[in-house]
Design an enzyme around this catalytic site. Structure first.
Site, short mmCIF file in Angstrom:
data_model
loop_
_atom_site.label_atom_id
_atom_site.label_comp_id
_atom_site.label_asym_id
_atom_site.label_seq_id
_atom_site.Cartn_x
_atom_site.Cartn_y
_atom_site.Cartn_z
N ASN A 9 0.88 -1.17 0.00
CA ASN A 9 0.00 0.00 0.00
C ASN A 9 0.91 1.21 0.00
O ASN A 9 1.49 1.57 1.02
CB ASN A 9 -0.89 -0.02 1.26
CG ASN A 9 -1.68 1.28 1.43
OD1 ASN A 9 -1.81 2.06 0.48
ND2 ASN A 9 -2.20 1.50 2.63
N TRP A 10 1.03 1.83 -1.17
CA TRP A 10 1.98 2.94 -1.30
C TRP A 10 1.46 4.22 -0.64
O TRP A 10 2.21 5.17 -0.46
CB TRP A 10 2.27 3.21 -2.78
CG TRP A 10 3.05 2.13 -3.47
CD1 TRP A 10 3.48 0.94 -2.95
CD2 TRP A 10 3.52 2.16 -4.83
NE1 TRP A 10 4.18 0.23 -3.90
CE2 TRP A 10 4.21 0.95 -5.07
CE3 TRP A 10 3.41 3.07 -5.88
CZ2 TRP A 10 4.80 0.65 -6.30
CZ3 TRP A 10 3.98 2.78 -7.11
CH2 TRP A 10 4.67 1.58 -7.31
N LYS A 11 0.17 4.26 -0.35
CA LYS A 11 -0.46 5.47 0.22
C LYS A 11 -0.19 6.68 -0.69
O LYS A 11 -0.08 6.52 -1.90
CB LYS A 11 0.03 5.71 1.64
CG LYS A 11 -0.04 4.48 2.53
CD LYS A 11 0.14 4.79 3.97
CE LYS A 11 0.20 3.48 4.76
NZ LYS A 11 0.05 3.68 6.18
N HIS A 96 -9.46 1.32 4.62
CA HIS A 96 -8.20 1.51 5.35
C HIS A 96 -8.46 2.46 6.52
O HIS A 96 -9.25 3.39 6.43
CB HIS A 96 -7.14 2.09 4.42
CG HIS A 96 -5.77 2.05 5.02
ND1 HIS A 96 -5.35 2.99 5.94
CD2 HIS A 96 -4.75 1.17 4.87
CE1 HIS A 96 -4.11 2.68 6.31
NE2 HIS A 96 -3.73 1.59 5.68
N GLU A 98 -6.88 4.83 7.66
CA GLU A 98 -6.67 6.26 7.36
C GLU A 98 -7.88 6.85 6.67
O GLU A 98 -8.21 8.02 6.86
CB GLU A 98 -5.38 6.43 6.53
CG GLU A 98 -4.14 6.18 7.38
CD GLU A 98 -2.94 5.61 6.63
OE1 GLU A 98 -2.91 5.68 5.39
OE2 GLU A 98 -2.05 5.09 7.32
N GLU A 167 -5.62 -4.83 10.43
CA GLU A 167 -4.58 -3.84 10.66
C GLU A 167 -4.87 -3.09 11.96
O GLU A 167 -5.63 -2.12 11.97
CB GLU A 167 -4.55 -2.83 9.53
CG GLU A 167 -4.29 -3.44 8.17
CD GLU A 167 -3.68 -2.43 7.21
OE1 GLU A 167 -2.57 -2.68 6.77
OE2 GLU A 167 -4.31 -1.40 6.96
N GLY A 173 2.32 2.18 10.76
CA GLY A 173 3.30 3.28 10.61
C GLY A 173 3.96 3.69 11.92
O GLY A 173 4.62 4.71 11.98
N SER A 213 3.27 -2.21 10.46
CA SER A 213 4.72 -2.25 10.68
C SER A 213 5.32 -3.63 10.38
O SER A 213 6.23 -4.08 11.08
CB SER A 213 5.06 -1.80 12.10
OG SER A 213 4.62 -0.46 12.30
N GLY A 235 4.83 1.22 4.78
CA GLY A 235 6.17 1.78 4.64
C GLY A 235 7.17 0.88 3.93
O GLY A 235 7.90 1.33 3.03
#
Ligand code: PEP
Length: 251
Positions: A9-11, A96, A98, A167, A173, A213, A235
């Site tokens: 997931n490159w975000k 997600h 976020e 998650e 992160g 993570s 990440g």
């Protein structure tokens, strides 16, 4: 069908050139050493078509990070499931944390997005997970149950196409990973929740990924757990070598 998956997931990272280079590097590494799992890169909307042009579909699958809850029309700035599908993407991340936290996405909207994704032939990677307070006050199993149950108006056939990503928000992160036992317990819980509604066969065929993570140094221990079918990687998916290190946890 249940399979082992490592999805990046490159975000909101990488320019178009950087993203194409990253995808190219991942593809090259996978050409040199074949993966023992399905590999997916979920990339910003702007990168989908260009990334699709440099990856080989038998090595790397393509996904988006979101799609609209609306099919089409006057929703300036939104991107629909059919638009995502038309780029060559096969997957889409939905729910997600976020998106839930910063954009207020709720269960109703996420169900609408999931239905549109499925109608358009996209496979949702549906994220669930508790925040730190819920982990600490012990409500985490109920919280995650509720997030999974938000999809329970889907037919068994539809639900069978969903990949679940657990998650824990406190691990995303933050460098703080859930222990492999915490991940296993939650994944077993999720599988039980699915079995209660859709039966053991659907539950056993569901891929449930861990995210938070995850890195080359901890992936092997996490993925060795019987109910952990791979990972959703933030990440560490931004460096081809690190992403490959996680893929190699499957041998
Ligand atoms: C994610 O955002 O899906 C994620 C798992 O991020 P990270 O790996 O950076 O914790």
């Amino acid at each position: 069908m249940r399979k082992n998956i490592v999805a990046g997931n490159w975000k909101m990272n990488t320019t178009l050139d950087e993203g194409v280079e990253l995808a190219n590097n991942v593809n090259t590494l996978l050409k040199e050493k074949k993966a023992n799992c399905e590999v997916i890169v979920c990339v910003p909307f702007t990168h989908l078509t260009s990334v699709n042009a440099v990856i080989e579909p038998e090595l790397v699958k393509l996904g988006a990070e979101n799609c609209s809850e609306h099919a089409k029309g006057a929703y300036t700035g939104e991107v629909s499931a059919s638009m995502v599908k038309s780029t060559g993407a096969q997957y889409v991340i939905l729910g997600h944390s976020e998106r839930r936290q910063y954009f207020g996405e709720n269960n109703e909207q996420l169900l609408a997005k999931t239905k549109l994704a499925l109608e358009n032939g996209l496979l949702p990677i549906f994220c669930v997970g508790e925040v730190l307070e819920e982990r600490e006050n012990g409500s985490y199993n109920d919280v995650v149950r509720g997030q999974v149950e938000a999809l329970f108006s889907l037919t068994p056939e539809e639900f069978g196409k969903i990949v679940i990503a657990y998650e824990p928000v406190w691990a995303i992160g933050t460098g703080k990973t859930a222990t492999s036992d915490q991940a296993e317990d939650m994944h077993a819980h999720i599988r039980k929740v699915i079995a209660e509604k859709y039966g053991q066969e659907v539950a056993d065929n569901s891929s449930i990924l861990y995210g938070g993570s995850c890195k080359p140094s901890n992936a092997k221990e996490l993925f060795a757990k019987p109910n952990v079918d791979g990972g959703l990687i933030g990440g560490a998916s931004l460096k081809a070598e690190d992403f490959m290190g996680i893929i190699e946890a499957f041998g």
